[in-house]
Design a protein around this motif. Structure first.
Motif, short mmCIF file in Angstrom:
data_model
loop_
_atom_site.label_atom_id
_atom_site.label_comp_id
_atom_site.label_asym_id
_atom_site.label_seq_id
_atom_site.Cartn_x
_atom_site.Cartn_y
_atom_site.Cartn_z
N SER A 10 2.05 0.46 -10.28
CA SER A 10 2.91 1.26 -9.40
C SER A 10 3.71 0.31 -8.49
N MET A 11 3.17 -0.86 -8.20
CA MET A 11 3.96 -1.98 -7.68
C MET A 11 3.11 -3.24 -7.77
N GLY A 12 3.43 -4.07 -8.77
CA GLY A 12 2.74 -5.35 -8.92
C GLY A 12 3.25 -6.31 -7.85
N ASP A 41 17.24 3.57 -2.55
CA ASP A 41 18.03 3.93 -1.38
C ASP A 41 17.20 3.77 -0.09
N ARG A 42 15.95 4.22 -0.16
CA ARG A 42 15.07 4.11 1.02
C ARG A 42 14.79 2.64 1.33
N ILE A 43 14.48 1.87 0.31
CA ILE A 43 14.18 0.44 0.52
C ILE A 43 15.38 -0.28 1.12
N SER A 44 16.58 0.04 0.60
CA SER A 44 17.76 -0.72 1.05
C SER A 44 18.10 -0.42 2.51
N ARG A 45 17.56 0.69 3.04
CA ARG A 45 17.81 1.00 4.45
C ARG A 45 16.69 0.49 5.38
N ASP A 46 15.70 -0.19 4.80
CA ASP A 46 14.57 -0.71 5.58
C ASP A 46 15.02 -1.93 6.37
N ASP A 47 14.90 -1.88 7.71
CA ASP A 47 15.46 -3.01 8.46
C ASP A 47 14.51 -4.21 8.56
N ARG A 48 13.43 -4.20 7.81
CA ARG A 48 12.62 -5.42 7.73
C ARG A 48 13.27 -6.47 6.83
N HIS A 49 14.29 -6.05 6.07
CA HIS A 49 15.02 -7.03 5.27
C HIS A 49 16.51 -6.70 5.31
N ARG A 100 0.83 -1.21 0.00
CA ARG A 100 0.00 0.00 0.00
C ARG A 100 0.87 1.26 0.00
N ILE A 101 1.87 1.28 0.90
CA ILE A 101 2.78 2.43 0.98
C ILE A 101 3.58 2.56 -0.33
N SER A 102 4.03 1.41 -0.86
CA SER A 102 4.83 1.42 -2.09
C SER A 102 4.03 2.02 -3.23
N ARG A 103 2.78 1.58 -3.36
CA ARG A 103 1.96 2.06 -4.48
C ARG A 103 1.72 3.55 -4.37
N ARG A 104 1.47 4.01 -3.16
CA ARG A 104 1.22 5.44 -2.96
C ARG A 104 2.49 6.24 -3.29
N ASN A 105 3.61 5.85 -2.70
CA ASN A 105 4.87 6.59 -2.92
C ASN A 105 5.32 6.52 -4.37
N ASN A 106 5.26 5.32 -4.95
CA ASN A 106 5.77 5.14 -6.31
C ASN A 106 4.94 5.91 -7.32
N ALA A 107 3.62 5.88 -7.13
CA ALA A 107 2.75 6.60 -8.05
C ALA A 107 3.08 8.09 -8.04
N LEU A 119 12.34 -10.30 -4.39
CA LEU A 119 12.99 -9.85 -5.60
C LEU A 119 12.11 -8.73 -6.13
N GLN A 120 12.72 -7.58 -6.39
CA GLN A 120 11.92 -6.43 -6.81
C GLN A 120 12.54 -5.75 -8.01
N VAL A 121 11.68 -5.34 -8.93
CA VAL A 121 12.08 -4.53 -10.07
C VAL A 121 11.51 -3.14 -9.86
C1 LIG Z 1 10.75 -5.65 0.22
C2 LIG Z 1 10.34 -4.21 0.35
C3 LIG Z 1 9.95 -3.51 -0.78
C4 LIG Z 1 9.58 -2.17 -0.68
N1 LIG Z 1 9.22 -1.49 -1.82
C5 LIG Z 1 8.93 -0.18 -1.74
C6 LIG Z 1 8.61 0.57 -2.92
O1 LIG Z 1 8.57 0.05 -4.04
N2 LIG Z 1 8.34 1.89 -2.77
C7 LIG Z 1 8.36 2.51 -1.56
O2 LIG Z 1 8.10 3.71 -1.50
N3 LIG Z 1 8.64 1.82 -0.43
C8 LIG Z 1 8.92 0.49 -0.49
N4 LIG Z 1 9.21 -0.19 0.65
C9 LIG Z 1 9.07 0.49 1.95
C10 LIG Z 1 10.24 1.40 2.24
O3 LIG Z 1 11.33 0.65 2.69
C11 LIG Z 1 9.84 2.44 3.31
O4 LIG Z 1 9.37 1.78 4.47
C12 LIG Z 1 8.75 3.34 2.81
O5 LIG Z 1 9.03 3.81 1.51
C13 LIG Z 1 8.59 4.54 3.74
O6 LIG Z 1 7.50 5.29 3.26
P1 LIG Z 1 6.89 6.50 4.10
O7 LIG Z 1 8.05 7.41 4.43
O8 LIG Z 1 5.89 7.11 3.16
O9 LIG Z 1 6.24 5.86 5.31
C14 LIG Z 1 9.58 -1.54 0.59
C15 LIG Z 1 9.99 -2.26 1.70
C16 LIG Z 1 10.35 -3.58 1.61
C17 LIG Z 1 10.77 -4.32 2.84
#
Ligand SMILES: Cc1cc2nc3c(=O)[nH]c(=O)nc-3n(C[C@H](O)[C@H](O)[C@H](O)COP(=O)(O)O)c2cc1C
Length: 140
Positions: free
Chosen positions: A90-92, A62-70, A24-31, A47-49
């Protein structure tokens, strides 16, 4: 435009609600920034494109790679592209079953894992490109 492909591993297997939240967050931000793509999940592997304007793709990645859920976020490819492959999303999202191939430990297994993860990608040439990158990375 640019396209990035990466793989990573979830710290803990995410339940459906957590995955829904990420999508949900991805689709909103990416769009909002013109990024499209596909997220494939197999067990704890992601695996993400990501594709779109250079700056937007770089900052989302850059934001995704700093996410500590992975962790173990490995960029398999980054390429300049003329046209989007996943322009409709916006994210399939696709889930795949890795079966027994993901034993977690054997580094040489990366090509097999990526091979399974890219199966939902319809474009045969793109799939082959990603598999080749995985094989190269595993050999390095
Ligand atoms: C596997 C994975 C894929 C993600 N893909 C996206 C993405 O495509 N776009 C995005 O904005 N955030 C993605 N996130 C979430 C980001 O790491 C981050 O939590 C989020 O962008 C923060 O958004 P906010 O500042 O609007 O809360 C992903 C996280 C994980 C763990």
């Amino acid at each position: 435009m640019q396209r990035i492909l990466y793989i990573s591993t979830a710290r803990e297997k995410l339940d459906d609600a957590s995955l829904d939240g990420i999508l949900r967050i991805s689709r909103r931000n990416n769009a909002a920034v013109g990024v499209t793509g596909l997220l494939i999940v197999g067990g704890r592997r992601f695996l993400q494109v990501l594709e779109g304007p250079d700056d937007a793709v770089a900052s989302v990645y850059d934001r995704i790679s700093r996410d500590d859920r992975h962790f173990a976020v490995v960029r398999l490819s980054r390429k300049t592209i003329e046209a989007r492959t996943f322009g409709a999303w916006s994210m399939g999202y696709r889930a795949v079953n890795l079966g027994g191939i993901d034993d977690g430990g054997r580094p040489g297994n990366l090509p097999a894992i990526v091979g399974r993860l890219v199966e939902p990608i319809d474009d045969v040439i793109l799939r082959a490109e990603f598999t080749a990158f995985a094989a190269l990375h595993a050999a390095a």
